[in-house]
Design a protein around this motif. Structure first.
Motif, PDB file in Angstrom:
ATOM      1  N   ASP A 126     -13.010   9.278   1.162  1.00 57.68           N
ATOM      2  CA  ASP A 126     -14.019  10.014   1.560  1.00 57.68           C
ATOM      3  C   ASP A 126     -13.683  11.273   1.911  1.00 57.68           C
ATOM      4  O   ASP A 126     -13.100  11.687   3.316  1.00 57.68           O
ATOM      5  CB  ASP A 126     -14.347   9.541   3.146  1.00 57.68           C
ATOM      6  N   VAL A 127     -13.567  12.478   0.791  1.00 57.56           N
ATOM      7  CA  VAL A 127     -13.034  13.718   1.090  1.00 57.56           C
ATOM      8  C   VAL A 127     -14.141  14.655   0.172  1.00 57.56           C
ATOM      9  O   VAL A 127     -15.025  14.203  -0.352  1.00 57.56           O
ATOM     10  CB  VAL A 127     -11.671  13.912   0.364  1.00 57.56           C
ATOM     11  N   ASP A 128     -14.197  15.662   0.455  1.00 59.79           N
ATOM     12  CA  ASP A 128     -14.812  16.797  -0.176  1.00 59.79           C
ATOM     13  C   ASP A 128     -14.706  16.870  -1.839  1.00 59.79           C
ATOM     14  O   ASP A 128     -13.647  16.365  -2.055  1.00 59.79           O
ATOM     15  CB  ASP A 128     -14.540  18.320   0.386  1.00 59.79           C
ATOM     16  N   ASP A 129     -15.488  17.115  -2.259  1.00 64.39           N
ATOM     17  CA  ASP A 129     -15.416  16.902  -3.768  1.00 64.39           C
ATOM     18  C   ASP A 129     -14.186  17.926  -4.277  1.00 64.39           C
ATOM     19  O   ASP A 129     -13.571  17.764  -5.509  1.00 64.39           O
ATOM     20  CB  ASP A 129     -16.890  17.450  -4.529  1.00 64.39           C
ATOM     21  N   ALA A 130     -14.358  19.313  -3.483  1.00 66.09           N
ATOM     22  CA  ALA A 130     -13.061  20.221  -4.055  1.00 66.09           C
ATOM     23  C   ALA A 130     -11.811  19.501  -3.830  1.00 66.09           C
ATOM     24  O   ALA A 130     -10.844  19.526  -4.723  1.00 66.09           O
ATOM     25  CB  ALA A 130     -13.558  21.347  -3.249  1.00 66.09           C
ATOM     26  N   ILE A 131     -11.744  18.679  -2.907  1.00 60.41           N
ATOM     27  CA  ILE A 131     -10.494  18.097  -2.740  1.00 60.41           C
ATOM     28  C   ILE A 131     -10.295  16.990  -3.796  1.00 60.41           C
ATOM     29  O   ILE A 131      -9.123  16.723  -4.223  1.00 60.41           O
ATOM     30  CB  ILE A 131     -10.207  17.504  -1.219  1.00 60.41           C
ATOM     31  N   ARG A 132     -11.195  16.133  -3.739  1.00 60.40           N
ATOM     32  CA  ARG A 132     -11.022  15.010  -4.847  1.00 60.40           C
ATOM     33  C   ARG A 132     -10.520  15.732  -6.360  1.00 60.40           C
ATOM     34  O   ARG A 132     -10.008  15.078  -6.897  1.00 60.40           O
ATOM     35  CB  ARG A 132     -12.336  14.406  -5.106  1.00 60.40           C
ATOM     36  N   LYS A 133     -11.140  17.115  -6.542  1.00 59.16           N
ATOM     37  CA  LYS A 133     -11.020  17.401  -7.829  1.00 59.16           C
ATOM     38  C   LYS A 133      -9.458  17.798  -7.894  1.00 59.16           C
ATOM     39  O   LYS A 133      -8.634  17.765  -8.952  1.00 59.16           O
ATOM     40  CB  LYS A 133     -12.288  18.744  -8.129  1.00 59.16           C
TER      41      LYS A 133
ATOM     42  N   GLY B 248       0.840  -1.107  -0.038  1.00 59.48           N
ATOM     43  CA  GLY B 248      -0.024   0.005  -0.191  1.00 59.48           C
ATOM     44  C   GLY B 248       0.868   1.116  -0.006  1.00 59.48           C
ATOM     45  O   GLY B 248       0.277   2.305   0.255  1.00 59.48           O
ATOM     46  N   LYS B 249       1.929   1.115  -0.616  1.00 54.71           N
ATOM     47  CA  LYS B 249       2.659   2.491  -0.370  1.00 54.71           C
ATOM     48  C   LYS B 249       2.506   3.606  -1.191  1.00 54.71           C
ATOM     49  O   LYS B 249       2.358   4.565  -0.924  1.00 54.71           O
ATOM     50  CB  LYS B 249       4.298   2.065  -0.659  1.00 54.71           C
ATOM     51  N   THR B 250       2.024   2.973  -2.428  1.00 51.15           N
ATOM     52  CA  THR B 250       1.551   4.114  -3.550  1.00 51.15           C
ATOM     53  C   THR B 250       0.295   4.686  -3.250  1.00 51.15           C
ATOM     54  O   THR B 250      -0.013   5.987  -3.395  1.00 51.15           O
ATOM     55  CB  THR B 250       1.787   3.551  -5.127  1.00 51.15           C
ATOM     56  N   THR B 251      -0.772   3.815  -2.751  1.00 50.98           N
ATOM     57  CA  THR B 251      -2.031   4.202  -2.622  1.00 50.98           C
ATOM     58  C   THR B 251      -2.250   5.141  -1.414  1.00 50.98           C
ATOM     59  O   THR B 251      -3.184   5.968  -1.264  1.00 50.98           O
ATOM     60  CB  THR B 251      -2.937   3.178  -2.317  1.00 50.98           C
ATOM     61  N   ILE B 252      -1.069   5.135  -0.358  1.00 53.13           N
ATOM     62  CA  ILE B 252      -1.295   5.843   0.764  1.00 53.13           C
ATOM     63  C   ILE B 252      -0.989   7.430   0.248  1.00 53.13           C
ATOM     64  O   ILE B 252      -1.001   8.261   1.064  1.00 53.13           O
ATOM     65  CB  ILE B 252      -0.251   5.470   1.930  1.00 53.13           C
ATOM     66  N   VAL B 253      -0.146   7.350  -0.930  1.00 50.99           N
ATOM     67  CA  VAL B 253      -0.013   9.001  -1.279  1.00 50.99           C
ATOM     68  C   VAL B 253      -1.339   9.537  -1.281  1.00 50.99           C
ATOM     69  O   VAL B 253      -1.223  10.951  -1.059  1.00 50.99           O
ATOM     70  CB  VAL B 253       0.885   8.744  -2.467  1.00 50.99           C
TER      71      VAL B 253
ATOM     72  N   HIS C 119      -6.637   6.871  -9.159  1.00 48.16           N
ATOM     73  CA  HIS C 119      -7.438   5.754  -8.851  1.00 48.16           C
ATOM     74  C   HIS C 119      -7.982   5.874  -7.352  1.00 48.16           C
ATOM     75  O   HIS C 119      -9.179   5.593  -7.059  1.00 48.16           O
ATOM     76  CB  HIS C 119      -6.800   4.521  -8.976  1.00 48.16           C
ATOM     77  N   GLU C 120      -6.955   6.146  -6.392  1.00 45.85           N
ATOM     78  CA  GLU C 120      -7.395   6.293  -5.046  1.00 45.85           C
ATOM     79  C   GLU C 120      -8.276   7.513  -4.842  1.00 45.85           C
ATOM     80  O   GLU C 120      -9.261   7.122  -3.880  1.00 45.85           O
ATOM     81  CB  GLU C 120      -5.946   6.118  -4.412  1.00 45.85           C
ATOM     82  N   ALA C 121      -7.981   8.473  -5.291  1.00 43.69           N
ATOM     83  CA  ALA C 121      -8.947   9.366  -5.204  1.00 43.69           C
ATOM     84  C   ALA C 121     -10.299   9.595  -5.504  1.00 43.69           C
ATOM     85  O   ALA C 121     -11.122   9.925  -4.743  1.00 43.69           O
ATOM     86  CB  ALA C 121      -8.279  10.864  -6.027  1.00 43.69           C
ATOM     87  N   ALA C 122     -10.621   8.608  -6.296  1.00 40.73           N
ATOM     88  CA  ALA C 122     -11.910   8.319  -6.947  1.00 40.73           C
ATOM     89  C   ALA C 122     -12.910   7.674  -5.614  1.00 40.73           C
ATOM     90  O   ALA C 122     -14.054   8.024  -5.599  1.00 40.73           O
ATOM     91  CB  ALA C 122     -11.894   7.380  -7.924  1.00 40.73           C
ATOM     92  N   ASP C 123     -12.453   7.084  -4.770  1.00 40.57           N
ATOM     93  CA  ASP C 123     -13.126   6.456  -3.626  1.00 40.57           C
ATOM     94  C   ASP C 123     -12.720   6.968  -2.299  1.00 40.57           C
ATOM     95  O   ASP C 123     -13.307   6.353  -1.411  1.00 40.57           O
ATOM     96  CB  ASP C 123     -12.689   4.912  -3.662  1.00 40.57           C
TER      97      ASP C 123
ATOM     98  N   ARG D  41      -3.194   3.933 -20.693  1.00 39.55           N
ATOM     99  CA  ARG D  41      -2.617   4.793 -19.944  1.00 39.55           C
ATOM    100  C   ARG D  41      -3.827   5.596 -19.185  1.00 39.55           C
ATOM    101  O   ARG D  41      -4.904   6.165 -20.039  1.00 39.55           O
ATOM    102  CB  ARG D  41      -1.923   6.092 -20.857  1.00 39.55           C
ATOM    103  N   ARG D  42      -3.770   5.216 -17.861  1.00 33.29           N
ATOM    104  CA  ARG D  42      -5.004   5.590 -16.843  1.00 33.29           C
ATOM    105  C   ARG D  42      -6.259   5.313 -17.463  1.00 33.29           C
ATOM    106  O   ARG D  42      -7.210   6.136 -17.469  1.00 33.29           O
ATOM    107  CB  ARG D  42      -4.856   7.273 -16.811  1.00 33.29           C
TER     108      ARG D  42
END
Length: 616
Positions: A252-259, A201-206, A246-250, A521-522
């Motif tokens: 539990d954060v505000d939409d502004a931060i996800r963006k 989980g090193k990369t997903t924690i970023v 990929h991690e950002a999509a799931d 790619r992505r």
């Protein structure tokens, strides 16, 4: 082991006019012609003619070429190895007596003695019995000082209540675990090192770290911190960017931060620092012109050399956060240093950097058999490695055969069957124009070799797999270079196309009489005309070095002869952890014991500077 043989006068590795000890050590294979010529040039510039000093200078030049930061003159006679296939008895060489040798080197006009004081213009630095090229001595001291300074700093603007709420939300059910601690450290400290093997989980924690920092800024009414995501290679940078998105999509954060998270892009370290066409070692950003970023996150740090780390840490603002991510058990940079391993330091060590080092040990990616094998390799327990292999747990298959032996062909049948089956599925999808399916099938199997060339290398096994496919009608294999279903490996960065060294793709049918090379790619499939791709190889097999950072459902690893110089613990560990579901390890017990018992030992003083006393 043989005595020193009569040298071949036409061997291009010989420095034919080298004097005295330089010639003897060059003939034996300890020194290359380049090592000798650089030492002679230094001697000419400094007016040095002492034979033993010239030998020491040549050995200091040799060190970085082999990954060492310095040469220890007190132990080099017992640790040196020759760059030849056949073993040589180096005790027959006239190694100088250590006390007199050190005294002679210390008295040379080429050498500055001691670890203190300002650097001068002399090309060599003697610290105890360690002899450095002056550049590497400077870089080692600088990296240690900068990392300790980052480790000392604790940002004062942290909102503890906001951090606690964010950690509880993003690590529900995992509070107090190592990922939790790593994320907390990244917010509270100037330096955090997140270490661990593949699948921990090193990369997903970023993404979670960036989200926590964004929440801190929002709580303070400040703009989003300027974040730099970087990695040593373009391939690793692209993978880091994809993982964060990929991690950002799931999360539990505000939409502004996800963006904001989805807007982040990663780059190579060279591009981040500002590559200069007039220099191979200097960049646009440096101590006098720092990077503007508030947070710099580097993935795959095990690949970062001492010199590149020096350029990075001097470029990061003193008030910024530096977060290093990587696996110290994997193969290190091909250049001098083993920086990540030195920074992670000894288990249970106490130092300024210790509180910011978190080692993740819970594997989420591959099965228990592969995890147990990888852990035994990492610990250097050859008996346990062989015990795991002999018990054949789920996910691990051992073929105890010598791949250089023609009689082993029957034993290699499982490798052949899987290679042909995987190629057939790739070709069927590619022939139908289903590029996404072809790329997905490409990741199902890969053959990994230690060497690039030779009987046990990638080139030989690529041709062998193509021969297997030529006799298999289901593989739809053709003789021309651009056949449908051909897997390709990019071997040089192409920034215009955003294709990077190590990327893999598939030649697919793109029309009635047209083909293209497809890459993913992505989540998006990119198509390129074959005429636009110049630096590519066929990718049925690849070196273990090239596979670093990649994973496959099944990885078949072919171990070379036990005497191979590149067969090391780190190589075996990296190879074994490329498999997600099944590892097929082909090699003799002797080869496995040789690998496990041969950790990469790079001469470096960085660990001592960070975790212990000053060098001797």
């Amino acid at each position: 082991m043989t005595l020193l043989a009569e040298p071949d006068p036409f061997d291009v590795r010989r420095a034919r006019h080298a004097p005295g000890l330089l010639r003897a050590f060059n003939d034996a294979g300890v020194l290359s012609a380049g090592d000798v010529h650089v030492a002679l040039r230094l001697a000419a510039l400094g007016g040095e003619d002492d034979d033993e000093v010239l030998l020491a200078a040549a050995l200091a030049v040799r060190g970085p070429r082999l990954g060492h930061v310095h040469v220890d003159l007190a132990t080099i006679a017992s640790t040196a190895a020759v760059e030849r296939d056949e073993p040589v008895d180096l005790s027959a060489l006239a190694w100088p007596p250590v006390p007199a040798w050190l005294a002679g080197v210390a008295a040379s006009a080429l050498v500055t003695v001691g670890d203190d004081g300002e650097p001068d213009n002399r090309p060599l630095r003697l610290v105890g019995s360690w002899l450095y090229l002056d550049r590497y001595w400077r870089e080692e001291r600088q990296v240690a000082a900068d990392l300790l300074a980052f480790g000392d700093r604790e940002p004062r603007d942290v909102r503890a209540d906001v951090l606690h709420a964010g950690l509880q939300r993003m690590f529900a059910g995992q509070t107090g675990g190592r990922q939790y601690r790593a994320a907390e450290s990244a917010v509270r400290r100037g330096l955090t090192v997140v270490a661990g093997g593949p699948g921990t989980g090193k990369t997903t924690i970023v993404a979670r770290i960036v989200a926590l920092l964004a929440e801190q800024a929002a709580a303070a009414g400040s703009p989003m911190p300027l974040i730099a995501l970087a990695a040593p290679t373009g391939k690793a940078a692209a993978r880091l960017e994809e993982a964060v998105h990929h991690e950002a999509a799931d999360l539990d954060v505000d939409d502004a931060i996800r963006k904001q998270l989805l807007a982040l892009h990663a780059s190579t370290l060279h591009r981040l620092l500002g590559w200069r066409p007039d220099s191979h070692s200097r960049f646009r950003h440096h101590r006098g012109q720092r990077l503007p970023h508030d947070v710099v996150i580097v993935d795959e740090t095990s690949m970062v050399s001492l010199s590149l780390m020096a350029r990075l840490v001097e470029s990061v603002r003193p008030d910024a956060r530096l977060i290093l991510v990587g696996d110290p058990g994997q193969l290190a940079s091909i250049e001098a240093g083993a920086v990540l391993g030195d920074v992670v330091g000894p288990a249970g060590g106490t130092a300024t950097v210790a509180d910011g080092v978190v080692v993740l040990d819970r594997v989420h990616r591959f099965g228990g058999g592969i995890a147990r094998l990888a852990e035994a390799i990492r610990r250097g327990d050859a008996d346990e490695v062989l015990d795991v292999l002999a018990r054949a747990p789920d996910g691990v298959q051992w073929i105890a055969a010598d791949i250089g032996d023609d009689a082993a062909s029957d034993a290699l049948r499982p490798v052949r069957d899987r290679a042909v089956d995987a190629a057939r599925r790739v070709t069927e999808a590619a022939g139908a124009g289903r590029a996404a399916d072809a790329i997905d099938a490409l990741g199902a199997f890969r053959l990994l070799c230690a060497h690039r060339r030779g009987q046990q290398g990638v080139d030989t096994w690529t041709r062998r797999i193509e021969d297997w496919l030529a006799g298999d009608p289901g593989a739809l294999h053709a003789d021309d270079r651009w056949y449908v279903g051909r897997p390709v490996l990019v071997t040089a960065n192409d920034h215009e196309l955003r294709l990077y060294n190590g990327d893999t793709g598939v030649l697919v049918q793109a029309g009635e009489d047209r083909v293209s090379v497809a890459f993913e790619r992505r989540g998006e499939i990119l198509h390129f005309s074959p005429s636009r791709l110049s630096a590519i190889d066929t990718a049925y097999a690849m070196t273990i070095h090239k596979s670093q950072g990649s994973q496959f459902q099944t990885a078949a690893v072919l171990l070379p002869d036990p005497a191979s110089r590149i067969l090391t613990r780190e190589l075996l560990y990296t190879a074994a952890t490329r498999a997600r579901e099944l590892l097929i390890l082909v090699g003799t017990e002797e080869a496995i014991r040789a690998a496990v018992g041969r950790p990469v030992a790079r001469a470096s003083g960085l660990r001592l500077r960070l975790w212990g006393s000053q060098p001797p």
